[in-house]
Scaffold this motif. Structure first.
Motif, PDB file in Angstrom:
ATOM      1  N   ILE A   1       0.836  -1.209   0.000  1.00 21.36           N
ATOM      2  CA  ILE A   1       0.000   0.000   0.000  1.00 21.36           C
ATOM      3  C   ILE A   1       0.865   1.250   0.000  1.00 21.36           C
ATOM      4  N   ALA A   2       1.963   1.169   0.808  1.00 20.64           N
ATOM      5  CA  ALA A   2       2.875   2.332   0.872  1.00 20.64           C
ATOM      6  C   ALA A   2       3.482   2.637  -0.494  1.00 20.64           C
ATOM      7  N   ARG A   3       3.682   1.618  -1.305  1.00 16.66           N
ATOM      8  CA  ARG A   3       4.263   1.821  -2.634  1.00 16.66           C
ATOM      9  C   ARG A   3       3.185   2.116  -3.674  1.00 16.66           C
ATOM     10  N   ASN A   4       1.922   2.274  -3.240  1.00 17.19           N
ATOM     11  CA  ASN A   4       0.783   2.494  -4.132  1.00 17.19           C
ATOM     12  C   ASN A   4       0.633   1.356  -5.137  1.00 17.19           C
ATOM     13  N   ASP A   5       1.072   0.165  -4.702  1.00 18.30           N
ATOM     14  CA  ASP A   5       0.953  -0.999  -5.578  1.00 18.30           C
ATOM     15  C   ASP A   5      -0.339  -1.735  -5.212  1.00 18.30           C
ATOM     16  N   GLU A   6      -1.454  -1.136  -5.630  1.00 15.87           N
ATOM     17  CA  GLU A   6      -2.778  -1.646  -5.237  1.00 15.87           C
ATOM     18  C   GLU A   6      -3.026  -3.039  -5.819  1.00 15.87           C
ATOM     19  N   LEU A   7      -2.555  -3.306  -7.031  1.00 14.42           N
ATOM     20  CA  LEU A   7      -2.788  -4.596  -7.670  1.00 14.42           C
ATOM     21  C   LEU A   7      -2.110  -5.717  -6.896  1.00 14.42           C
ATOM     22  N   GLU A   8      -0.848  -5.485  -6.533  1.00 18.97           N
ATOM     23  CA  GLU A   8      -0.107  -6.502  -5.768  1.00 18.97           C
ATOM     24  C   GLU A   8      -0.702  -6.694  -4.383  1.00 18.97           C
ATOM     25  N   ALA A   9      -1.181  -5.565  -3.799  1.00 19.09           N
ATOM     26  CA  ALA A   9      -1.794  -5.655  -2.467  1.00 19.09           C
ATOM     27  C   ALA A   9      -3.053  -6.511  -2.515  1.00 19.09           C
ATOM     28  N   ASN A  10      -3.882  -6.274  -3.560  1.00 21.34           N
ATOM     29  CA  ASN A  10      -5.114  -7.076  -3.702  1.00 21.34           C
ATOM     30  C   ASN A  10      -4.787  -8.563  -3.946  1.00 21.34           C
ATOM     31  N   LYS A  11      -3.782  -8.758  -4.807  1.00 21.69           N
ATOM     32  CA  LYS A  11      -3.377 -10.136  -5.090  1.00 21.69           C
ATOM     33  C   LYS A  11      -2.870 -10.837  -3.831  1.00 21.69           C
ATOM     34  N   TYR A  12      -2.069 -10.092  -3.055  1.00 12.82           N
ATOM     35  CA  TYR A  12      -1.505 -10.656  -1.816  1.00 12.82           C
ATOM     36  C   TYR A  12      -2.621 -10.961  -0.815  1.00 12.82           C
ATOM     37  N   LEU A  13      -3.580 -10.021  -0.671  1.00 13.36           N
ATOM     38  CA  LEU A  13      -4.678 -10.217   0.295  1.00 13.36           C
ATOM     39  C   LEU A  13      -5.543 -11.412  -0.083  1.00 13.36           C
ATOM     40  N   THR A  14      -5.761 -11.616  -1.409  1.00 12.84           N
ATOM     41  CA  THR A  14      -6.578 -12.759  -1.857  1.00 12.84           C
ATOM     42  C   THR A  14      -5.911 -14.083  -1.466  1.00 12.84           C
ATOM     43  N   SER A  15      -4.606 -14.154  -1.767  1.00 12.39           N
ATOM     44  CA  SER A  15      -3.875 -15.383  -1.410  1.00 12.39           C
ATOM     45  C   SER A  15      -3.790 -15.549   0.103  1.00 12.39           C
ATOM     46  N   TYR A  16      -3.577 -14.418   0.774  1.00 13.29           N
ATOM     47  CA  TYR A  16      -3.447 -14.463   2.241  1.00 13.29           C
ATOM     48  C   TYR A  16      -4.750 -14.923   2.887  1.00 13.29           C
ATOM     49  N   SER A  17      -5.889 -14.438   2.404  1.00 14.12           N
ATOM     50  CA  SER A  17      -7.175 -14.814   2.995  1.00 14.12           C
ATOM     51  C   SER A  17      -7.456 -16.297   2.787  1.00 14.12           C
ATOM     52  N   ARG A  18      -7.091 -16.788   1.586  1.00 12.16           N
ATOM     53  CA  ARG A  18      -7.297 -18.217   1.307  1.00 12.16           C
ATOM     54  C   ARG A  18      -6.420 -19.078   2.229  1.00 12.16           C
TER      55      ARG A  18
END
Length: 603
Positions: free
Chosen positions: A417-434
């Motif tokens: 989020i700090a790097r404004n990398d919203e796509l990677e953050a969403n991708k990471y959160l999806t994998s993390y939640s699973r």
């Protein structure tokens, strides 16, 4: 008055001289009785089995029957019966009841005899004995009807001729002879008397049967035949040297002479019986002969002869008593009977003592058993509680790992989020939640399928690779022969070593490192190998902050404690081996080995 006094003196004399006669040799008849009594006493003293004692009771009862002591015989038969009843030996019970029935019949107690014959028939194990007893019961029911009686007696004779004992045959033929005498069938009756004689094995029994035949002749006024037979019996008794039998036959002979009104011959026979009794120490037989003769004298007013006879009897009384072995035998039997009663009392007390000890032993055994059961229950309960507590501890230790993992993962999201990398953050959160959902679903299980664990580890490595893409790559190698669906592994045991490899070894590299995860099966053991080429343990320790060192210490302790608990609860052997690579290579190798775990093992 004189005669009453004379008999009183006689009875007193018997009593006073009884003790003085103890040294006299017993008669053969009483010897037999005393031998049976002594044998019983010996068996009781030796504490033989109840069955042996019962057999001796029967033997003694038989001797008593031969001496016409029916009440005592009945007493000993009942003692034998009690033992057989206790042992539930129906065949023996039936035999004893039959003997008791015969005794009751001899005493003309027909109702009791019928009841005992019926009882013996019900207890009999074969049709032969059942029919024999039923016939005897029916024979006594028809005691007043000789014709009907004869049918039941004949039925018994037919049965006994097939498989009966001679003793039983003698009784049956005598019964038939007496029955036919009642029907005035004299000739046939004597044929049956002779059949009884043919089956007789003892001479004394033969004399008794011939005596009955003589009485039968006399009852039909055939005195010549009766006299002939009685004279023959006197000779046979003399040849047998059976003094008592000879005396009895002389007295019977005198009775026959009196019936024929041959007074001189009758008195002569009585005098012979009296003299024989006096000369051979037969006190009671001498008394009977005296009573018969004085009875005749008094009846014919010949009192002076009666007095002379009494005086002679009293004059010879002391000598007769001293020579009378029957008195000694009687005394010996009384002493032995008293000893038998004492031994029986001791046996009963001993049995009660043994029974009491057995009961106490059973109570003690039961108490010990209950205590053992209670102890086993307590130990089992404690083990269950202990195991449950260990499982709770395992669960707690597993959950200790989650906060750190969650914190690191959220920190990664924060960096994206700090790097404004919203796509990677969403991708990471999806994998993390699973991944978190899978971890939470299995958080209550100590073991998980290897396939599921590998799925979670790959998701974890993917997440960490998203974060440290420039620091490492990873490889997963699973031996093809391993059935990942059948094999189970401890939950969240491999992940901390992957995390340590990434966070304390690979992330400090200036180039891309390699993290390898290998799973092999060696001798029924699953071996997991985690290998990295990071900076190694020593260099990592130098770079870590105090907080990181404390966290790693808690992490390693957590894993060690989990392994100890898993080994203890599930009785398995999980081992950890950690090694730092030596120069020129750097990095750490961790090997985790555990048995091939099946679902049944971990339930």
């Amino acid at each position: 008055m004189f005669f009453s006094c004379a008999f009183l003196i006689l009875n007193i004399s018997f009593s006073q001289t009884e003790q003085d006669s103890l040294m006299v040799v017993p008669t053969p008849q009483m010897n037999s009785l005393n031998r049976s009594a002594s044998k019983l006493s010996k068996k009781l003293k030796e504490s033989k089995s109840d069955k042996d004692i019962a057999l001796e009771y029967e033997a003694l009862a038989k001797e008593l029957i031969n001496n016409n002591e029916y009440e005592k015989a009945e007493d000993y038969l009942n003692r034998a019966k009690d033992i057989y009843t206790k042992k539930k030996e129906k065949k023996k019970m039936a035999a004893v009841n039959r003997e008791l029935a015969k005794l009751k019949e001899k005493q003309h107690l027909y109702r009791l005899a019928i009841s005992l014959y019926e009882e013996a028939g019900n207890q009999a194990k074969d049709d032969f004995m059942k029919q024999l007893n039923d016939n005897d019961a029916n024979r006594l029911r028809n005691i007043a009807d000789p014709v009907t009686q004869s049918t039941y007696i004949q039925s018994n004779i037919d049965l006994l001729e097939e498989r009966g004992t001679n003793e039983e045959k003698v009784v049956a033929y005598q019964q038939m002879a007496e029955n036919q005498m009642q029907q005035d069938k004299t000739e046939v009756a004597f044929q049956n008397f002779k059949k009884a004689l043919d089956n007789t094995e003892e001479k004394t029994e033969e004399i008794k049967i011939k005596g009955e035949m003589a009485k039968a002749y006399a009852s039909k006024n055939q005195y010549s035949e009766a006299l002939r037979l009685n004279e023959q019996l006197v000779d046979e008794a003399r040849q047998m040297n059976d003094v008592k039998a000879e005396i009895e036959q002389l007295r019977s002979l005198s009775s026959l002479y009196f019936s024929e009104n041959n007074i001189s011959k009758g008195l002569e026979s009585l005098m012979k019986s009296y003299e024989l009794a006096i000369n051979h120490g037969q006190t009671f037989e001498a008394k009977k002969s005296v009573e018969d003769m004085t009875g005749y004298y008094q009846k014919n007013n010949q009192y002076h002869k009666s007095i002379e006879l009494y005086q002679d009897f009293l004059h010879n009384l002391e000598r007769t008593i001293q020579a009378d072995s029957s008195l000694v035998d009687n005394k010996l039997f009384q002493v032995t009977e008293e000893r038998i009663r004492q031994l029986e009392t001791e046996r009963i007390l001993n049995d009660e003592l043994i029974r009491g000890k057995n009961i106490l032993n059973y109570v003690l055994i039961a108490s010990v058993f209950l205590m053992l059961v209670l102890l086993i229950f307590i130990v089992h309960a404690l083990n269950v509680i202990k195991k449950r507590n260990k499982k709770i501890a395992l669960q707690s230790l597993r959950r200790e790992m989650n906060p750190h993992f969650i914190f690191n993962s959220l920190n990664s999201v924060n960096q994206f989020i700090a790097r404004n990398d919203e796509l990677e953050a969403n991708k990471y959160l999806t994998s993390y939640s699973r991944l978190m959902r899978n971890i939470m679903e299995n958080s209550n299980n100590d073991f998980i399928r290897l396939s599921k664990e590998m799925e979670q580890l790959k998701e974890y490595l993917d997440l960490e690779h998203l974060r440290f893409a420039d620091k490492f790559i990873y490889e997963i190698d699973i031996e093809e022969s391993i059935d990942t669906e059948a094999a189970y592994v401890p939950t969240m045991l491999i992940q901390p070593y992957l995390e340590n490899a990434i966070w304390h070894g690979l992330r400090y590299l200036d180039y891309k490192g390699l993290l390898q995860l290998q799973i092999r099966q060696i001798d029924h053991m699953i071996v997991v190998r985690v290998e990295d080429n990071g900076i190694g343990l020593k260099r990592s320790g130098e770079l870590r902050t105090m907080n990181q060192k404390l966290h790693q210490s808690r992490g390693l302790n957590n894993i060690s404690e989990r392994i100890r608990l898993l080994n203890d609860v599930y009785h398995i052997k999980i081992q950890i081996f950690m090694m730092e690579k030596t120069s020129p290579e750097t990095g750490v190798v961790v090997e985790i080995s555990f048995p091939f775990i099946h679902p049944a093992t971990i339930k």
